[in-house]
Design a protein around this motif. Structure first.
Motif, mmCIF file in Angstrom:
data_model
loop_
_atom_site.group_PDB
_atom_site.id
_atom_site.type_symbol
_atom_site.label_atom_id
_atom_site.label_comp_id
_atom_site.label_asym_id
_atom_site.label_seq_id
_atom_site.Cartn_x
_atom_site.Cartn_y
_atom_site.Cartn_z
ATOM 1 N N GLU A 2 42.996 48.387 30.645
ATOM 2 C CA GLU A 2 41.609 48.528 31.328
ATOM 3 C C GLU A 2 41.395 47.961 32.980
ATOM 4 N N ILE A 3 41.325 48.991 34.044
ATOM 5 C CA ILE A 3 41.187 49.186 34.836
ATOM 6 C C ILE A 3 39.293 47.961 35.512
ATOM 7 N N LEU A 9 36.484 43.241 37.189
ATOM 8 C CA LEU A 9 35.481 43.709 38.134
ATOM 9 C C LEU A 9 35.581 42.039 39.107
ATOM 10 N N ILE A 10 35.555 41.242 37.957
ATOM 11 C CA ILE A 10 35.266 39.682 38.973
ATOM 12 C C ILE A 10 36.205 39.022 39.922
ATOM 13 N N ILE A 11 37.736 39.724 39.490
ATOM 14 C CA ILE A 11 38.481 39.548 40.545
ATOM 15 C C ILE A 11 38.829 40.771 42.081
ATOM 16 N N GLY A 12 37.802 41.614 41.743
ATOM 17 C CA GLY A 12 37.620 43.428 42.679
ATOM 18 C C GLY A 12 36.378 42.781 43.278
ATOM 19 N N PHE A 13 35.284 42.146 43.165
ATOM 20 C CA PHE A 13 34.509 41.649 43.895
ATOM 21 C C PHE A 13 34.824 40.544 44.808
ATOM 22 N N SER A 14 35.770 39.597 43.849
ATOM 23 C CA SER A 14 36.037 38.396 45.265
ATOM 24 C C SER A 14 36.594 38.621 46.016
#
Length: 437
Positions: A2-3, A9-14
């Protein structure tokens, strides 16, 4: 896998926030706008997401919300920097005049280009499409001019802020003319503007007087929440809501000017000044985060293939040429010969994108390709980058030449040999008869 899971999402935003901070550092050293790096990052993410199977995610609603909040934060951030002093009156008027004339003339010429070269384009729609392409991007300009002299930096802050506000007012005036129920003409528009200014001043005084009495430590986001509410309600009432944000920023940044006479008795300048400084910090931080995600998501949503069209290239180049021709003429007229790097600093960005997606459905022309938007944004940003690098190098060479002239002008005194003890002035040894025995 699940992307869009919570942890992903937390990793991506950070990671995006960390990269954006690094991009800002690189921008200061290279003069390449951080916005371009964020758009490229978004394009990379776009192709990365395309490699995974699954339903494509619709980023457009998020883009619109981020754009509105970013616009409010950027205008507020710029207003907090504006000091209304007597000696600043002339540069403010000059910046306003250049922004106004540049906006109107650029919009008119861009509309003529779009009307002549885009299939199915009407002149009314051409003005609507041309307006976003004619607005300076304070989101790009304000962070990019920090290294310039104080006078030039102030000019760009004033000009880009006025361009944002005037451009948005022009856009919504034009879009209102498409709807007979909302079209009130020039007179109605002027009355609407006056009403907005009056409401803005009353709201600004009220907010400052109330918030100086709040003792809670967590009141700044409450203040931002109130401003967002005023903006949204103002839009519902068809007011020029961005003026509310601008006037509030001007009032709190220039309290001693606005609180005079009897009004002075109602304000505690120390408490109000503390609110101003804290608001300045949190506004800058919020604008940074919102701007970051806006341009990354914009990069995710753009279609690069549209840049390959010859028609897109031709239209975009013509619009860019008119932008800089008009800018050069206005700066020479109002500011004289010292117009570098100001003449190159005319990027398009956040408001251009935001208003493009706000064009009413009845004005949308299928023949208009969004690649024009992207081409103009990238083109003007690259020209700004090249111009600032060239100006910095020119300034470095000028300083080196001045240093060399100073060294050459310094007179080195000639060294006159002194007679050695026991030697006559003619250099012969003194006779022994002249010596005391």
């Amino acid at each position: 896998m699940e992307i869009f899971s919570s942890y992903n999402l937390i990793i991506g935003f950070s990671v995006i926030i960390i990269l954006s901070f690094i991009f800002n550092g690189l921008a200061k050293k290279t003069n390449v706008p951080a916005v371009l790096m964020l758009i490229v990052l978004g394009v990379i993410i776009q192709y990365g997401l395309a490699s995974f199977e699954g339903e494509p995610f619709d980023f457009f609603p998020m883009l619109e919300i981020l754009g509105i909040i970013g616009l409010i934060m950027i205008v507020l951030e710029a207003a907090l920097e504006l000091k209304l002093k007597r000696e600043k009156l002339r540069p403010i008027l000059v910046a306003f005049t250049i922004a106004l004339i540049g906006l109107v003339v650029s919009t008119y010429l861009a509309a003529l280009i779009l009307y002549g070269l885009v299939d199915g384009m009407t002149m009314q729609s051409a003005w609507l499409y041309a307006t976003p392409l004619s607005i300076l991007s304070s989101a790009i300009i304000i962070p990019s001019v920090v290294s310039l002299s104080e006078v030039k930096k102030e000019f760009h802050i004033y000009e880009s802020t006025f361009s944002d506000i005037l451009g948005i007012m022009l856009f919504y005036f034009l879009s209102g003319s498409l709807n007979p129920a909302e079209d009130s003409g020039v007179t109605g528009f002027a009355l609407n503007l006056v009403l907005t200014v009056v409401i803005s001043l009353i709201a600004s005084y009220g907010i400052i007087l109330i918030f100086q009495k709040i003792k809670s430590q967590v009141k700044l986001f409450l203040l931002i929440g109130v401003l967002l509410l005023l903006y949204a309600v103002g839009k519902k009432m068809h007011l020029s809501s961005l003026i509310i944000i601008l006037i509030f920023g001007l009032v709190i940044a220039n309290m001693k000017l606005f609180f005079q006479g009897r009004l002075k008795e109602f304000i505690n300048f120390e408490k109000a000044k503390s609110i101003y400084h804290e608001l300045h910090v949190i506004t800058a931080e919020t604008a940074f985060v919102v701007r970051t995600f806006f341009f990354v998501i914009f990069g995710i949503t753009i279609t690069l293939s549209s840049l390959l069209s010859l028609r897109v290239t031709l239209i975009s180049i013509l619009i860019i040429v008119t932008i800089y021709a008009i800018r050069y003429g206005l700066l020479r007229l109002f500011m004289g010969k010292d117009i570098s790097p100001q003449v190159f600093i005319a990027p398009r960005g956040l408001i251009t994108v935001l208003l493009f997606y706000a064009i009413p459905a009845e004005a949308i022309i299928p023949g208009f390709e969004p690649g024009i938007l992207l081409f103009v944004i990238i083109g003007t940003s690259l020209i700004m980058t090249g111009g600032m690098i060239w100006d910095k190098e020119r300034e470095r060479l000028r300083l080196e030449a001045e240093d060399e002239l100073i060294i050459e002008d310094v007179e080195i005194p000639a060294v006159v040999p002194q007679p050695v003890s026991g030697m006559s002035s003619t250099g012969s040894t003194a006779s022994s008869d002249n010596l005391d025995v």
